[in-house]
Design an enzyme around this catalytic site. Structure first.
Site, PDB file in Angstrom:
ATOM      1  N   HIS A   1      43.501  -4.007  37.960  1.00  0.00           N
ATOM      2  CA  HIS A   1      43.913  -3.981  39.369  1.00  0.00           C
ATOM      3  C   HIS A   1      45.265  -4.639  39.572  1.00  0.00           C
ATOM      4  O   HIS A   1      45.976  -4.318  40.529  1.00  0.00           O
ATOM      5  CB  HIS A   1      42.829  -4.615  40.239  1.00  0.00           C
ATOM      6  CG  HIS A   1      41.602  -3.766  40.307  1.00  0.00           C
ATOM      7  ND1 HIS A   1      41.439  -2.771  41.240  1.00  0.00           N
ATOM      8  CD2 HIS A   1      40.520  -3.691  39.509  1.00  0.00           C
ATOM      9  CE1 HIS A   1      40.296  -2.164  41.039  1.00  0.00           C
ATOM     10  NE2 HIS A   1      39.710  -2.699  39.997  1.00  0.00           N
TER      11      HIS A   1
ATOM     12  N   CYS B   1      43.702  11.706  42.185  1.00  0.00           N
ATOM     13  CA  CYS B   1      44.078  10.430  42.795  1.00  0.00           C
ATOM     14  C   CYS B   1      44.099   9.298  41.775  1.00  0.00           C
ATOM     15  O   CYS B   1      44.377   8.158  42.125  1.00  0.00           O
ATOM     16  CB  CYS B   1      43.145  10.074  43.951  1.00  0.00           C
ATOM     17  SG  CYS B   1      41.433   9.791  43.468  1.00  0.00           S
TER      18      CYS B   1
END
Length: 554
Positions: free
Chosen positions: A188, A501
Site C-alpha cells: 500500500h 483497475c
C-alpha cells in the site's frame, strides 16, 4: 555519500531530508518521578496538544464527511476534558510518584474496563475511544507526532514498512517520496506513492539506518537508489534528471482536454484509482475521465468504530459532486487480508488472502453491508455513481448482493430518499473462478473490472505482499493475460464493458496488448493518466491485433 540499493516501485526523483516514520510505543514503562508538579504540567501540556490535534481533525472531517462523521473527534475532545479522567491521572502521578506516560496508560485501562463491562453497547464502544485518546497523549509525551512525520518541511519518508491504516492517516503534503526497508511492489505504500505521483523505493533492508535521520538525500524511483548526502557529481546528475522530469510533465500537460483515442479511432476510457476524497484533486489536475476505483475501505481504516451511514454518505456525495457527472465507481469495503481494522474483530487466519475478506465479510455481516449500500445509493442522487463488488467467485454471491440491494432500494423509496434507480452494478474479476464463470456473471451485472494484483496472486499462487517473491509475481504471465482475454470476450458477448483497475493498467508497455484483448477502460493512478493518454494516441490497434493475439494464444 551513502548509496542504498532497493527496488523502485514508483518513478521519479526527489531531494529532501530523510524522516523516519514515528509510531507510538504503547507498552509504557514505569518510572519514579521526584518532581510530580513538573510531571503533571508535562501531562497537561500533552493533553492540550492532543486537544488541538483533535480540533483540527474535527474540522477536516467536517469538511470531508459532514457533521455526523466528525462527531467522533468532538466526542474525543470531551473525553479528554473529562474531570474524572484528568484528575485520575494527576492523582496517580502525585500518589505513586510515577511518570505521566504510565499514569495515562493505567487510568486509560481502568476507564476502558469500566466501559467494556457496561450492558449498553454504545458505552462498551467507548472503551476503544478512551484507549485511542490516551494513546494520542502517550505518543505526544514520547515525542511521536500526529501522522508519524516529525517535520515542518516536506521529507522523504523512511520506514520499515507502512500498514494501510498508517498510510491513510499520513499528512501527504509533507511527503516527497517513500523509502522502506521491506515491502513489495504491490504494497500500500507503493500504491499510495503512485497515486500521489511521487518516487518510492522498497526493499532496502538494514542498509536504511535510523541514524540517517535528518540527512539530505536523493531518491530515484526508477533505479531504486537512495543517495544519502550525495556527492557533487551525483547531485548534479539527479538535478538534471529532476529538471527533465518537470519538462516531461509540462509536455504531458499539453494533452489535457485531448481524447483517449488510438490512431485507428478506437476510444478508451481512462479513469483513476483513488483512496479518499482528498485524491479527487489529483484526478482533476491530471484530467482523469472518471474514477474507476474508489477504495472505500479508507473510511473503515481511519475509524475506531464502524463508520456511520451519514459519514459514508457525505464522503461519497463529496466525490460524486466534485467529479461533476463523470462516472465514479466505488468499491464496497475490502477489509481483511492485509487491510485490518481491529473493531471488526476478525479471527486470526493462517492464510488471510484466502479467508474472510471483502464481499465475504459483507455477506456474513449484512448489517455492515446495508449501511454502506444505503450511503452509496443516497449519494447516487448527487452524481454518476456506480457500485463495484470485490472478490466475487460465484453466481449466488451476485444474486444475494442484488437481493440485498433491492431491499435497500425499497427502504429508501419508503423513506422518500432520492437515489438513482438505474445505478450501475459491477464486479471485480480478480479470482480465476470469476474468470471461468464470466460468461454467466456477465449476464448479471453492468460491467467488469479486472483487479490484476489479486488475479495474478491467485492465478500464480504467489503472495502479492511477499517481497521475496517479486521475481515470481509476473503480471505479464500468459496465464493472466489469457484470463483477461476470456473475461473480455464474455463481457462483450453479454453487451457489457470491461476495464482494468489493477496496477498493471498503468504499464504502457502493455497498453497495445490490452487493446488487442478487448479492454474498454483503464483505471490508473492520477499521475499515470497523461502518459497513458500519450501511449493510446500513438498506437494502431487494428495493425497489430492479430499478431498480439496469435503470440498470446498459440
Amino acid at each position: 555519500m551513502y548509496t542504498i540499493q532497493g527496488k523502485g516501485v514508483s518513478g521519479g526523483v526527489a531531494n529532501g531530508p530523510l524522516c523516519f516514520y514515528r509510531r507510538g510505543d504503547h507498552d509504557v514503562a514505569k518510572h519514579e518521578i521526584a518532581d510530580t508538579e513538573a510531571e503533571k504540567q508535562r501531562f497537561e501540556s500533552a493533553r492540550q496538544t492532543a486537544m488541538e490535534q483533535l480540533k483540527a481533525l474535527y474540522e477536516k472531517a467536517l469538511a470531508e464527511v459532514g457533521e455526523e462523521g466528525a462527531e467522533l473527534f468532538e466526542a474525543h475532545q470531551m473525553m479528554l476534558d473529562d474531570l474524572d479522567y484528568v484528575e485520575g491521572i494527576q492523582d496517580l502521578i502525585d500518589g505513586e510518584q510515577v511518570n505521566a506516560e504510565y499514569a495515562v496508560s493505567q487510568v486509560a485501562e481502568q476507564f476502558a474496563q469500566m466501559f467494556a463491562s457496561m450492558d449498553d453497547s454504545y458505552m462498551q464502544a467507548r472503551a476503544a475511544d478512551v484507549k485511542d485518546i490516551s494513546n494520542r497523549v502517550i505518543g505526544i509525551l514520547g515525542g511521536v507526532v500526529a501522522g508519524g512525520i516529525d517535520s515542518d518541511v516536506p521529507v522523504i519518508l523512511a520506514a520499515d514498512d507502512l500498514a494501510p491504516s498508517e498510510t491513510v492517516q499520513l499528512d501527504k503534503s509533507k511527503i516527497l517520496g517513500f523509502v522502506t526497508q521491506g515491502g513489495s511492489g504491490n504494497s500500500h505504500t507503493a500504491i499510495l506513492a503512485r497515486t500521489m505521483g511521487i518516487p518510492a523505493v522498497i526493499g532496502t533492508g538494514d542498509a536504511l539506518r535510523e541514524d540517517y535521520e535528518g540527512k539530505t538525500a536523493w531518491i530515484d524511483g526508477e533505479t531504486g537508489e537512495l543517495f544519502v548526502e550525495a556527492d557533487e557529481i551525483t547531485h548534479e546528475r539527479l538535478s538534471k534528471k529532476h529538471a527533465k522530469q518537470r519538462a516531461m510533465k509540462e509536455l504531458m500537460d499539453q494533452l489535457k482536454g485531448k481524447e483517449n483515442v488510438t490512431i485507428d479511432g478506437r476510444k478508451v476510457m481512462v479513469y483513476c484509482n483513488i483512496g479518499s476524497p482528498d485524491d479527487v484533486d489529483q484526478v482533476l489536475a491530471n484530467d482523469g475521465g472518471g474514477i474507476g476505483l474508489f477504495r472505500s475501505e479508507f473510511l473503515y481504516l481511519q475509524n475506531n468504530d464502524y463508520p456511520t451511514e451519514e459519514q459514508q454518505f457525505q464522503a461519497y456525495k463529496t466525490v460524486a459532486e466534485r467529479m461533476g457527472g463523470k462516472r465514479v465507481i466505488i468499491r464496497t469495503l475490502d477489509i481483511g487480508a492485509d487491510k485490518q481494522a481491529d473493531y471488526f474483530q476478525l479471527a486470526h487466519e493462517e492464510n488471510p488472502a484466502m479467508g474472510l475478506r471483502a464481499i465475504r465479510i459483507c455477506l456474513t455481516r449484512p448489517e455492515v453491508f446495508k449501511t454502506q449500500l444505503r450511503a452509496l445509493y443516497r449519494a447516487s442522487a448527487y452524481g454518476k455513481i456506480a457500485i463495484m463488488f470485490p472478490m466475487i467467485t460465484s453466481e449466488w454471491e451476485v444474486l444475494e448482493i442484488k437481493r440485498i440491494c433491492e431491499g435497500v432500494k425499497a427502504e429508501l423509496r419508503k423513506e422518500e430518499q432520492p437515489f438513482d434507480e438505474n445505478i450501475e452494478l459491477g464486479i471485480m474479476v480478480e479470482t480465476p473462478a470469476a474468470v471461468m464463470m464470466s460468461d454467466r456473471l456477465a449476464k448479471l451485472v453492468d460491467f467488469f473490472s479486472v483487479g490484476t494484483n489479486d488475479l495474478t496472486q491467485y492465478t500464480l499462487a504467489t503472495d502479492r505482499q511477499g517481497g521475496n517473491l517479486d521475481r515470481f509475481f509476473d503480471a505479464h504471465h500468459p496465464a493472466v493475460l489469457r484470463m483477461i482475454k476470456m473475461a473480455a470476450d464474455n463481457a462483450h458477448k453479454a453487451g457489457i464493458w470491461i476495464g482494468i483497475c489493477g496496477e498493471l493498467g498503468a504499464d504502457t508497455s502493455m497498453t497495445e496488448t490490452f487493446m488487442a484483448l478487448g479492454v474498454d477502460e483503464l483505471s490508473v493512478s492520477p499521475s499515470a493518466v497523461l502518459p497513458l493518454r500519450s501511449t493510446i494516441r500513438s498506437i494502431n490497434t487494428a495493425e497489430n491485433r492479430e499478431k498480439i493475439l496469435e503470440d498470446l494464444l498459440k
